[in-house]
Write an enzyme that holds these catalytic residues in place. Structure first.
Site, PDB file in Angstrom:
ATOM      1  N   TYR A 141       0.956  -1.151  -0.123  1.00  0.00           N
ATOM      2  CA  TYR A 141       0.074  -0.118  -0.031  1.00  0.00           C
ATOM      3  C   TYR A 141       0.893   1.287  -0.134  1.00  0.00           C
ATOM      4  O   TYR A 141       0.437   2.251  -0.601  1.00  0.00           O
ATOM      5  CB  TYR A 141      -0.977   0.194   1.315  1.00  0.00           C
ATOM      6  CG  TYR A 141      -2.076  -0.673   1.123  1.00  0.00           C
ATOM      7  CD1 TYR A 141      -2.161  -2.122   0.881  1.00  0.00           C
ATOM      8  CD2 TYR A 141      -3.525  -0.345   1.009  1.00  0.00           C
ATOM      9  CE1 TYR A 141      -3.287  -2.988   0.802  1.00  0.00           C
ATOM     10  CE2 TYR A 141      -4.589  -0.750   0.957  1.00  0.00           C
ATOM     11  CZ  TYR A 141      -4.518  -2.289   0.690  1.00  0.00           C
ATOM     12  OH  TYR A 141      -5.752  -3.140   0.533  1.00  0.00           O
ATOM     13  N   LYS A 191       3.997 -15.395   2.859  1.00  0.00           N
ATOM     14  CA  LYS A 191       4.225 -16.163   1.588  1.00  0.00           C
ATOM     15  C   LYS A 191       5.703 -16.294   1.583  1.00  0.00           C
ATOM     16  O   LYS A 191       6.478 -15.957   0.599  1.00  0.00           O
ATOM     17  CB  LYS A 191       3.738 -15.329   0.616  1.00  0.00           C
ATOM     18  CG  LYS A 191       3.898 -16.075  -0.868  1.00  0.00           C
ATOM     19  CD  LYS A 191       2.856 -17.269  -0.981  1.00  0.00           C
ATOM     20  CE  LYS A 191       3.147 -17.958  -2.381  1.00  0.00           C
ATOM     21  NZ  LYS A 191       2.310 -19.248  -2.457  1.00  0.00           N
ATOM     22  N   ASP A 223      -1.952 -18.563   1.007  1.00  0.00           N
ATOM     23  CA  ASP A 223      -2.765 -19.437   0.118  1.00  0.00           C
ATOM     24  C   ASP A 223      -3.333 -20.615   0.918  1.00  0.00           C
ATOM     25  O   ASP A 223      -4.798 -20.976   0.917  1.00  0.00           O
ATOM     26  CB  ASP A 223      -2.105 -20.143  -1.034  1.00  0.00           C
ATOM     27  CG  ASP A 223      -0.743 -20.514  -1.012  1.00  0.00           C
ATOM     28  OD1 ASP A 223      -0.215 -20.517   0.334  1.00  0.00           O
ATOM     29  OD2 ASP A 223      -0.110 -21.058  -1.777  1.00  0.00           O
ATOM     30  N   ASP A 247      -5.870  -7.513   4.024  1.00  0.00           N
ATOM     31  CA  ASP A 247      -7.252  -6.957   3.346  1.00  0.00           C
ATOM     32  C   ASP A 247      -7.941  -8.117   2.695  1.00  0.00           C
ATOM     33  O   ASP A 247      -9.288  -8.176   2.690  1.00  0.00           O
ATOM     34  CB  ASP A 247      -6.738  -5.826   2.087  1.00  0.00           C
ATOM     35  CG  ASP A 247      -7.965  -5.239   1.303  1.00  0.00           C
ATOM     36  OD1 ASP A 247      -8.930  -5.037   2.036  1.00  0.00           O
ATOM     37  OD2 ASP A 247      -7.586  -5.299   0.033  1.00  0.00           O
ATOM     38  N   ASP A 251     -12.094 -10.144   3.862  1.00  0.00           N
ATOM     39  CA  ASP A 251     -13.155  -9.849   3.110  1.00  0.00           C
ATOM     40  C   ASP A 251     -13.679 -11.403   2.934  1.00  0.00           C
ATOM     41  O   ASP A 251     -14.678 -11.718   3.160  1.00  0.00           O
ATOM     42  CB  ASP A 251     -12.845  -9.477   1.505  1.00  0.00           C
ATOM     43  CG  ASP A 251     -13.234  -7.871   1.704  1.00  0.00           C
ATOM     44  OD1 ASP A 251     -13.171  -6.985   2.425  1.00  0.00           O
ATOM     45  OD2 ASP A 251     -13.701  -7.599   0.412  1.00  0.00           O
TER      46      ASP A 251
HETATM   47  C1  IPM Z   1     -10.443  -2.034   3.847  1.00  0.00           C
HETATM   48  C2  IPM Z   1     -10.787  -1.487   2.225  1.00  0.00           C
HETATM   49  C3  IPM Z   1      -9.589  -0.442   2.203  1.00  0.00           C
HETATM   50  C4  IPM Z   1      -8.267  -0.996   2.079  1.00  0.00           C
HETATM   51  C5  IPM Z   1      -9.800   0.424   0.708  1.00  0.00           C
HETATM   52  C6  IPM Z   1     -10.892   1.131   0.681  1.00  0.00           C
HETATM   53  C7  IPM Z   1      -8.573   1.368   0.492  1.00  0.00           C
HETATM   54  O1  IPM Z   1     -10.537  -2.298   1.347  1.00  0.00           O
HETATM   55  O2  IPM Z   1     -10.403  -1.257   4.532  1.00  0.00           O
HETATM   56  O3  IPM Z   1     -10.213  -3.237   3.886  1.00  0.00           O
HETATM   57  O4  IPM Z   1      -7.808  -1.570   1.060  1.00  0.00           O
HETATM   58  O5  IPM Z   1      -7.647  -1.011   3.185  1.00  0.00           O
HETATM   59 MG    MG Z   2     -10.845  -4.459   2.093  1.00  0.00          MG
END
Ligand code: IPM
Ligand code: MG
Length: 370
Positions: A141, A191, A223, A247, A251
């Site tokens: 990032y 990794k 993975d 990140d 999700d």
């Molecule tokens: C998160 C989001 C952010 C990230 C985006 C919106 C920049 O996906 O907080 O997980 O990638 O950190």
């Molecule tokens: Mg995210």
């Protein structure tokens, strides 16, 4: 107590869910005699529209004057052009970095009444209770060089994954302290079979682990972790991982909780984060936000699930104000509302009671006051 916070509601459903979270916070304050004071700042697309930059001038200073920041979400199709000079996300990344919030805690729990809401088989979801500790101010990032350019043979772009041993060490310590206060198990995810940064990560993880002999630590490839999260999620207690892996994995982990709309997060920083014995300092500065995005498809429709933001306020009261009773009250209330069958549309099933965003916020607020 004086609850002094900065609010950055952002775009899309951000302002809607933040409003409900504030409703709940005010209700808690009334019950316990606390007082809210706040400042508000534009971040994301709304700031690009007004100021041409993804964060309102003065926001960082404004946030530093507060004890905590409550954030909604940023982004939307209006600002999505991949060639755009500024993106809404830049505001959020700048905020995290400028405030030194290197430690992102994302708790993931399966709620019994929501097991059937997940696309996974309910039996795979029993006893899911983990915290993903995502490193938040390093890695791909922020690493330099980070750019795109034209060459005679076409376009090129580069991002850089970089970590120093200090960055790895401090986030590992957060994970170990957290594990001490939980089931004493930590999985460091990397990794290391391919990446140099991951080899360093694993080495430092092993070194720090020696100081925490009471915590059982293992290293897992990212993975494998991605697979294990859906085949045997109850395996995990505390996961510690770098920015991009965290990140993606969070999700994925959101599926375990039934909906992204249920998952809160806390981003903490500062040298004095750790109090020892599995606890954080009771009043550490932090930024609190749901892990979901701005959901432009349902923005402005009063449909979004505000519970992730409401649960983020609970984390805020716990970590930034040391108000554990208040935090637990909010968490228990949300749980009981789910048990009672109240659902926003993301979790709606036959036989449940459909609530819109405001109704859900008001319900939580009324129950925490009762
Ligand atoms: C998160 C989001 C952010 C990230 C985006 C919106 C920049 O996906 O907080 O997980 O990638 O950190
Ligand atoms: Mg995210």
């Amino acid at each position: 107590m004086d609850i002094k916070i900065a609010i950055t509601a952002g775009d899309g459903i951000g302002p809607e869910v933040v409003e409900e979270a504030l409703k709940v916070l005010e209700a808690v304050n009334r019950r316990f005699g606390h007082k809210l004071t706040h400042s508000s700042w534009l971040i994301g697309g709304c700031s690009i529209d007004k100021f041409g930059s993804a964060i309102e001038p003065g926001t960082i200073e404004g946030c530093k004057k507060a004890n905590a920041v409550l954030l909604g979400a940023v982004g939307g199709p209006k600002w999505d052009d991949p060639k755009a000079k500024v993106r809404p996300e830049d505001g959020l990344l700048h905020l995290r970095k400028a405030l030194g919030l290197f430690s992102n805690l994302r708790p993931v729990k399966s709620h019994k009444a929501l097991l059937s809401a997940s696309t996974l088989k309910p039996e795979a979801l029993n006893n899911v209770d983990m915290v993903v500790v995502r490193e938040l101010t390093g890695g791909l990032y922020f690493g330099k060089p980070k750019k795109r350019w034209e060459t005679s043979r076409g376009r090129k772009a580069v991002d850089t994954m970089a970590y120093s041993e200090q960055e790895v060490e401090r986030i590992m310590r957060v994970g170990f302290e957290l594990a001490r206060g939980r089931r004493k198990k930590l999985t460091s995810v990397d990794k290391a079979n391919v990446l140099k940064t991951s080899q360093l990560w694993r080495e430092v993880a092993n070194e720090v682990a020696k100081e925490y002999a009471d915590v059982k630590m293992d290293s897992m490839l990212v993975d494998t972790c991605a697979m294990r999260l859906v085949t045997n999620p109850a395996y995990f207690d505390v996961i510690v991982t770098e920015n991009t892996f965290g990140d993606i994995l969070t999700d994925e982990a959101a599926v375990l909780a039934g909906s992204m709309g249920m998952l809160p997060s806390a981003s903490l920083g500062g040298k004095e984060l750790i109090a020892g014995k599995g606890r954080f300092k009771d009043r550490t500065f932090g930024l609190y936000e749901p892990i979901h995005g701005s959901a432009p498809d349902i923005a402005g429709q009063n449909k979004a699930n505000p519970l992730a933001t409401i649960l983020s306020v609970a984390m805020m009261l716990r970590y930034s104000f040391g108000l554990h009773t208040e935090a637990e009250l909010i968490e228990r209330t949300v749980s009981s509302i789910i048990d009672d069958g109240y659902r926003t549309q993301d979790l709606m099933r036959e036989g449940m009671r459909l609530m819109n965003t405001q109704e859900m916020g008001s319900l939580v607020a009324s129950k925490v006051t009762a």
